[in-house]
Design an enzyme around this catalytic site. Structure first.
Site, PDB file in Angstrom:
ATOM      1  N   ASP A 123       3.365   4.099  -9.531  1.00 48.45           N
ATOM      2  CA  ASP A 123       2.090   3.885  -8.856  1.00 48.45           C
ATOM      3  C   ASP A 123       2.401   3.699  -7.369  1.00 48.45           C
ATOM      4  O   ASP A 123       2.902   2.655  -6.955  1.00 48.45           O
ATOM      5  CB  ASP A 123       1.421   2.646  -9.459  1.00 48.45           C
ATOM      6  CG  ASP A 123       0.222   2.178  -8.657  1.00 48.45           C
ATOM      7  OD1 ASP A 123      -0.065   2.772  -7.593  1.00 48.45           O
ATOM      8  OD2 ASP A 123      -0.413   1.202  -9.076  1.00 48.45           O
ATOM      9  N   LYS A 134      -6.449   4.587   0.852  1.00 50.81           N
ATOM     10  CA  LYS A 134      -5.536   3.573   1.377  1.00 50.81           C
ATOM     11  C   LYS A 134      -4.605   4.172   2.429  1.00 50.81           C
ATOM     12  O   LYS A 134      -3.795   3.467   3.021  1.00 50.81           O
ATOM     13  CB  LYS A 134      -4.711   2.963   0.237  1.00 50.81           C
ATOM     14  CG  LYS A 134      -5.571   2.169  -0.754  1.00 50.81           C
ATOM     15  CD  LYS A 134      -4.729   1.583  -1.851  1.00 50.81           C
ATOM     16  CE  LYS A 134      -5.532   1.138  -3.042  1.00 50.81           C
ATOM     17  NZ  LYS A 134      -6.278  -0.103  -2.843  1.00 50.81           N
ATOM     18  N   GLN A 167       0.296   1.711  -2.886  1.00 52.47           N
ATOM     19  CA  GLN A 167       0.617   0.901  -1.707  1.00 52.47           C
ATOM     20  C   GLN A 167       1.887   1.380  -1.001  1.00 52.47           C
ATOM     21  O   GLN A 167       2.317   0.757  -0.031  1.00 52.47           O
ATOM     22  CB  GLN A 167       0.799  -0.571  -2.107  1.00 52.47           C
ATOM     23  CG  GLN A 167      -0.436  -1.210  -2.699  1.00 52.47           C
ATOM     24  CD  GLN A 167      -1.574  -1.365  -1.696  1.00 52.47           C
ATOM     25  OE1 GLN A 167      -1.383  -1.263  -0.481  1.00 52.47           O
ATOM     26  NE2 GLN A 167      -2.769  -1.593  -2.202  1.00 52.47           N
ATOM     27  N   HIS A 207      -0.845  -3.559 -10.894  1.00 53.35           N
ATOM     28  CA  HIS A 207      -2.293  -3.574 -10.699  1.00 53.35           C
ATOM     29  C   HIS A 207      -2.934  -3.323 -12.063  1.00 53.35           C
ATOM     30  O   HIS A 207      -2.354  -2.633 -12.903  1.00 53.35           O
ATOM     31  CB  HIS A 207      -2.644  -2.439  -9.731  1.00 53.35           C
ATOM     32  CG  HIS A 207      -4.060  -2.409  -9.273  1.00 53.35           C
ATOM     33  ND1 HIS A 207      -5.063  -1.836 -10.017  1.00 53.35           N
ATOM     34  CD2 HIS A 207      -4.644  -2.847  -8.132  1.00 53.35           C
ATOM     35  CE1 HIS A 207      -6.200  -1.924  -9.351  1.00 53.35           C
ATOM     36  NE2 HIS A 207      -5.978  -2.536  -8.205  1.00 53.35           N
ATOM     37  N   CYS A 245      -6.776  -7.706  -8.493  1.00 54.74           N
ATOM     38  CA  CYS A 245      -6.594  -6.855  -9.686  1.00 54.74           C
ATOM     39  C   CYS A 245      -5.158  -6.935 -10.186  1.00 54.74           C
ATOM     40  O   CYS A 245      -4.580  -5.932 -10.619  1.00 54.74           O
ATOM     41  CB  CYS A 245      -6.975  -5.404  -9.412  1.00 54.74           C
ATOM     42  SG  CYS A 245      -8.692  -5.195  -9.010  1.00 54.74           S
TER      43      CYS A 245
HETATM   44  N1  PMP Z   1      -2.391   0.386  -7.800  1.00 63.31           N
HETATM   45  C1  PMP Z   1      -2.208  -0.383  -6.731  1.00 63.31           C
HETATM   46  C2  PMP Z   1      -0.827  -0.930  -6.440  1.00 63.31           C
HETATM   47  C3  PMP Z   1      -3.289  -0.662  -5.893  1.00 63.31           C
HETATM   48  O1  PMP Z   1      -3.115  -1.433  -4.825  1.00 63.31           O
HETATM   49  C4  PMP Z   1      -4.556  -0.126  -6.198  1.00 63.31           C
HETATM   50  C5  PMP Z   1      -5.769  -0.428  -5.339  1.00 63.31           C
HETATM   51  N2  PMP Z   1      -5.915  -1.780  -5.000  1.00 63.31           N
HETATM   52  C6  PMP Z   1      -4.691   0.682  -7.318  1.00 63.31           C
HETATM   53  C7  PMP Z   1      -3.587   0.918  -8.092  1.00 63.31           C
HETATM   54  C8  PMP Z   1      -5.989   1.305  -7.706  1.00 63.31           C
HETATM   55  O2  PMP Z   1      -6.362   2.252  -6.750  1.00 63.31           O
HETATM   56  P1  PMP Z   1      -7.797   2.935  -6.800  1.00 63.31           P
HETATM   57  O3  PMP Z   1      -8.777   1.815  -6.971  1.00 63.31           O
HETATM   58  O4  PMP Z   1      -7.902   3.625  -5.484  1.00 63.31           O
HETATM   59  O5  PMP Z   1      -7.804   3.871  -7.957  1.00 63.31           O
END
Ligand code: PMP
Length: 413
Positions: free
Chosen positions: A206, A232, A209, A129, A371
């Site tokens: 990270d 999430k 997910q 991401h 993203c």
């Molecule tokens: N890493 C991953 C794998 C994600 O799916 C996301 C959110 N789409 C993020 C990071 C960023 O999370 P946040 O916007 O809640 O900080």
């Protein structure tokens, strides 16, 4: 349809916990399949937020009055729930953040600036991401670190051979997601961590997910840093956490200054910082949201993460089967191990048009680059449609989604 065996989830009871699932969109029952972006919120979490503001809203840690005591106890209680959920050894290893993004930026700005210098290498994967790419690119600009990228094959599986070949004496940190939000790939993070440690590098996982879809044990993984977002995993927006091993956190300098993160401030005798984890929580934190995240983890645990995971795996299998039957549809991300995400493109129909039209039928899916532009570019794409599932989704919803998709494609092609 695959046989539904031995899954004892009472999905009707689960759904009854989510008031939003009763609403209609454009006169149709809402089918919410955008859970990888954010999951919906159960009543228990909504009530915990409301209860906080109705009964014991106060600033925490410094107060001597009853409300401040109660709010502090509940906030620190939430930290303990997060610790238990990740199986960290101590609540001191849990830093509250606004979410995954802030947690990664904390590591980059505190640990990174203290431990990285020009020429040091940080390995990330192609399927990260943006939040696990850009903070490292900022250090590339300011410190002159070198970013190396683990490639991905045509299924969306990391090339571990290439990864092993990248590890060397300049490698300081490896940053990979546990589960890819764009492809659904579940990465072999235990192995990735083992190999990095053998090369004397630290690892940041990270888990944005992963935490919503499987159990996570930071001790058995031996992760150095593990980050996730509350919103999430059925919690509120604006709260998440960084797990870091106590020995590493102890060695890290503050990254933001202000109240709460000091033990004493003086112009004459110097300022002393608080111990961990408070040294990394400058300013008034998101107290209600933290308590709400604790309530969300309680809610997940009441269902049981294994049962939740089994239900979602079954939904994913069913959705994949249904989608594969659609003419000209290609699933992006076909790794043998996947979690809860079906990303796809369709010949002759742009993702954006599909997303807009299917919304008219009450179906919420995500379209775009998620993203994760580098991995989409690897597939020669700038956008996919993504349906992502949560424990409250049903096979009937997936059938209705697939029917709606076929209807929309009939209009577009
Ligand atoms: N890493 C991953 C794998 C994600 O799916 C996301 C959110 N789409 C993020 C990071 C960023 O999370 P946040 O916007 O809640 O900080």
């Amino acid at each position: 349809m695959t046989a539904l065996t031995d899954l004892t989830l009472d999905v009707a009871a689960v759904r009854a916990d989510f008031p939003i699932l009763d609403r209609e969109v454009h006169g149709k029952p809402l089918i919410y399949l955008d859970n990888a972006a954010t999951s919906q919120t159960p009543s228990a979490v909504i009530e915990s937020l409301s209860d906080y503001y109705r009964r014991y809203n106060a600033n925490i840690h410094r107060g001597l009055h009853t409300l401040a005591d109660e709010a502090t106890a509940a906030y620190e209680g939430a930290r303990t729930k997060i610790q238990a959920h990740l199986n960290a050894t101590s609540a001191r290893e849990i830093v509250m953040t606004r979410g995954t993004t802030e947690a990664i930026n904390l590591v980059a700005n505190s640990w990174g600036r203290a431990n990285l210098a020009a020429g040091d290498e940080v390995i990330v994967s192609l399927m990260e991401h943006h939040s696990n790419i850009v903070p490292w690119q900022l250090l590339e600009r300011t410190l002159g670190i070198v970013i190396r990228v683990i490639p991905v094959d045509e299924r969306g599986v990391l090339d571990l051979e290439a990864y092993r070949g990248m590890l060397n004496e300049r490698t300081r940190l490896v940053c990979v997601n546990h589960v890819s939000n764009a492809l659904g790939t579940v990465n072999p993070v235990a192995e990735i961590i083992r190999e990095a440690h053998a090369a004397d590098a630290r690892v940041l996982i990270d888990g944005a997910q992963a935490v919503p879809h499987q159990s996570v044990d930071v001790q058995s993984l031996d992760a150095d840093f593990y980050v996730f977002s509350g919103h999430k995993v059925y919690g509120p927006l604006g709260i998440g956490a960084l797990y870091a091993k106590a020995s590493i956190l102890e060695s890290m300098p503050p990254w933001q200054g202000g109240g709460e993160m000091i033990s004493r401030v003086s112009f004459d005798r110097g300022t002393e910082f608080a111990g961990i984890p408070h040294r990394f929580e400058a300013g008034t934190p998101a107290v209600a949201e933290a308590i709400g995240l604790g309530a969300a983890l309680d809610w997940v645990n009441a269902i049981g993460i294994e049962r939740l995971a089994a239900w979602e795996q079954w939904l994913l299998g069913h959705a994949t089967e249904r989608l594969e039957r659609i003419d000209g549809l290609r699933i992006i991300g076909t790794a043998p191990e996947k979690a809860s995400v079906a990303s796809f493109v369709v010949d002759g129909a742009h993702a954006q048009d599909i997303g807009l039209l299917i919304d008219q039928l009450g179906v919420a899916i995500r379209t775009g680059h998620h993203c994760a532009q580098p991995v989409l570019a690897h597939f020669g794409l700038d956008a996919t449609c993504r349906a992502s599932f949560a424990v409250y989704n049903t096979p009937e919803e997936i059938d209705a989604f697939a029917d709606a998709l076929e209807h929309v494609l009939g209009m577009l092609r």
